[in-house]
Design an enzyme around this catalytic site. Structure first.
Site, PDB file in Angstrom:
ATOM      1  N   LYS A 153      -3.699   0.918   6.328  1.00  0.00           N
ATOM      2  CA  LYS A 153      -4.321   2.032   6.841  1.00  0.00           C
ATOM      3  C   LYS A 153      -5.926   2.023   6.575  1.00  0.00           C
ATOM      4  O   LYS A 153      -6.366   1.205   6.105  1.00  0.00           O
ATOM      5  CB  LYS A 153      -3.701   3.214   5.874  1.00  0.00           C
ATOM      6  CG  LYS A 153      -2.177   3.139   6.092  1.00  0.00           C
ATOM      7  CD  LYS A 153      -1.711   3.645   7.279  1.00  0.00           C
ATOM      8  CE  LYS A 153      -0.280   3.398   7.894  1.00  0.00           C
ATOM      9  NZ  LYS A 153       0.719   4.068   7.260  1.00  0.00           N
TER      10      LYS A 153
HETATM   11  C1  LIG Z   1       2.037   4.452   7.050  1.00  0.00           C
HETATM   12  C2  LIG Z   1       2.787   5.802   7.454  1.00  0.00           C
HETATM   13  C3  LIG Z   1       3.735   6.336   6.724  1.00  0.00           C
HETATM   14  C4  LIG Z   1       4.277   5.853   5.329  1.00  0.00           C
HETATM   15  O1  LIG Z   1       3.241   5.374   4.640  1.00  0.00           O
HETATM   16  P1  LIG Z   1       3.917   3.908   3.455  1.00  0.00           P
HETATM   17  O2  LIG Z   1       2.639   3.783   2.581  1.00  0.00           O
HETATM   18  O3  LIG Z   1       4.077   2.793   4.318  1.00  0.00           O
HETATM   19  O4  LIG Z   1       5.073   4.368   2.842  1.00  0.00           O
HETATM   20  C5  LIG Z   1       4.123   7.554   7.045  1.00  0.00           C
HETATM   21  N1  LIG Z   1       3.615   8.303   8.219  1.00  0.00           N
HETATM   22  C6  LIG Z   1       3.091   7.713   8.895  1.00  0.00           C
HETATM   23  C7  LIG Z   1       2.428   8.398  10.078  1.00  0.00           C
HETATM   24  C8  LIG Z   1       2.405   6.324   8.656  1.00  0.00           C
HETATM   25  O5  LIG Z   1       1.551   5.762   9.454  1.00  0.00           O
END
Ligand SMILES: *Cc1c(COP(=O)(O)O)cnc(C)c1O
Length: 386
Positions: free
Chosen positions: A184
């Site tokens: 992210k």
């Molecule tokens: C990454 C992501 C999540 C979940 O986050 P995690 O930290 O991996 O649990 C939820 N929604 C979207 C759109 C994502 O890209």
């Protein structure tokens, strides 16, 4: 596999390493002063009341859903073209995920017109996912929420610090959820954040994060309390001060990284915009964006699998965001979805291809990727040209 161009990369460097080693040296590893500072800085940058740091984006979404106290049979409307987390946490809470269409190949965010079609007397909430860092149509979504008395949860995993006419993404609805997973725009390895304007929601989320205990070990350490009561059914979704130390540094890098991401997206656009075989979602989009992903939509006659394979042979990593959630076997079996249930989502998702995008990419790398995609899309075999 030796990639020449990876899909994602992290900007973690000596600054995060120093911040983390300070935490390790301090000997306070779980939620403590560093997490408090991270939460305060995050809330301040989002210009909102407060923030609660948690162990993942999924945990953030789960706590948001739990804070709504959904009942079995309640329904939550969300896009199918998203990561499975929002559907999974809804199902865990006993409520039913109801999948809505995206707008189309030009805009991969949830379609408010289709949301309204799916509203029933059991609908309690809408989960708006800001695909790739591009804002959903919050004007229309907030109007629907108002009209039908629904809560809006924003899945802002792709969209930290994006300014819109309704405020920063994550704060335009009732509850905002962020992810700090390794890929992210801000990363703590694993981690997440819940934000809300309403102090009662924040209090509830903070309590649920730590088993609804009346005091935590940080309070005890500070001599505030030695015992505790439990007044609800919670979980351990705490982040660590190790992760929060990284997050604070990453937050400082975000604005600079954003500029680079934006320049790279503009470069991709300029190199690919003339190709009839490819359509570029969000090409005409105005306004702020987090530029988390670079998606494109291939024309129906192109074979995505073969294109991905050829890119791989040229050292270029690619991906798909996302396989439609409603077609995963669990969701078909549990809720009766089947191929054809969401024709727009199914068509677009089958043709979507995500190209590498991260702040450490060079202009040359983007040109290399765009050239490879051009050749494949226009049927010129790159191998025969060598
Ligand atoms: C990454 C992501 C999540 C979940 O986050 P995690 O930290 O991996 O649990 C939820 N929604 C979207 C759109 C994502 O890209």
């Amino acid at each position: 596999m030796d990639w020449q161009v990876t899909l994602f990369d992290t900007t973690v460097d000596a600054a995060e390493i120093n911040a983390v080693s300070q935490v390790l040296t301090s000997r306070w590893l779980s939620v403590g002063a560093v997490t408090e500072a991270f939460e305060n800085e995050f809330a301040q940058q989002l210009q909102t009341t407060g923030a609660v740091a948690v162990s993942s984006g999924t945990a953030a979404l789960h706590l948001a859903v739990l804070a709504l106290e959904l009942q079995p049979g309640d329904e939550v409307i969300m896009p199918s073209m998203s990561f499975v987390a929002s559907a999974a946490v809804t199902a865990h809470s006993g409520a039913k995920p109801v999948f809505a269409e995206i707008k189309g190949p030009h805009d991969l965010t949830i379609d408010p017109v289709d949301i309204e079609r799916r509203i029933t007397p059991r609908t309690r909430a809408i989960i708006a996912m800001h695909y790739g860092g591009y804002a959903c149509d919050m004007t229309a979504i907030l109007a629907l929420a108002q009209k039908y008395g629904l809560t809006v949860i924003e899945d802002a995993a792709h969209a930290p610090l994006v300014q819109t006419e309704h405020g920063m993404l994550g704060t335009s609805g009732h509850i905002g959820c962020f992810s700090f997973f390794a890929t992210k725009n801000i990363t703590t390895g694993e981690g997440g954040m819940v934000v809300a304007q309403d102090p009662h929601i924040l209090q509830k989320v903070r309590s649920l994060r730590s088993h609804c205990m009346t005091t935590n070990s940080w309070d005890k350490q500070k001599g505030r309390s030695s015992s505790y009561d439990v007044h609800g059914l919670g979980l351990n979704y705490r982040i660590t001060d190790i992760g929060s130390a990284m997050g604070r540094v990453q937050l400082q890098k975000l604005a600079h990284d954003r500029q680079r991401r934006k320049a790279l997206v503009q470069l991709y656009f300029s190199l690919l915009q003339d190709l009839p075989e490819i359509s570029l979602p969000f090409f005409a989009r105005q306004g702020d964006c987090a530029y988390h992903l670079f998606p494109l939509i291939l024309s129906p006659n192109l074979d995505r699998g073969m294109i991905q394979e050829s890119l791989k042979m040229q050292g270029i990593q690619s991906s798909v965001h996302y396989p439609p959630t409603h077609l995963f076997s669990f969701y078909q079996e549990q809720y009766g979805y089947q191929p054809g249930s969401l024709p727009i989502t199914e068509d677009v998702a089958a043709r979507e291809l995500t190209l590498p995008l991260h702040p450490l990419l060079s202009d040359d790398q983007v040109s290399y990727v765009a050239t490879a995609v051009r050749r494949l899309a226009t049927g010129i075999n790159s191998a025969s040209r060598r």
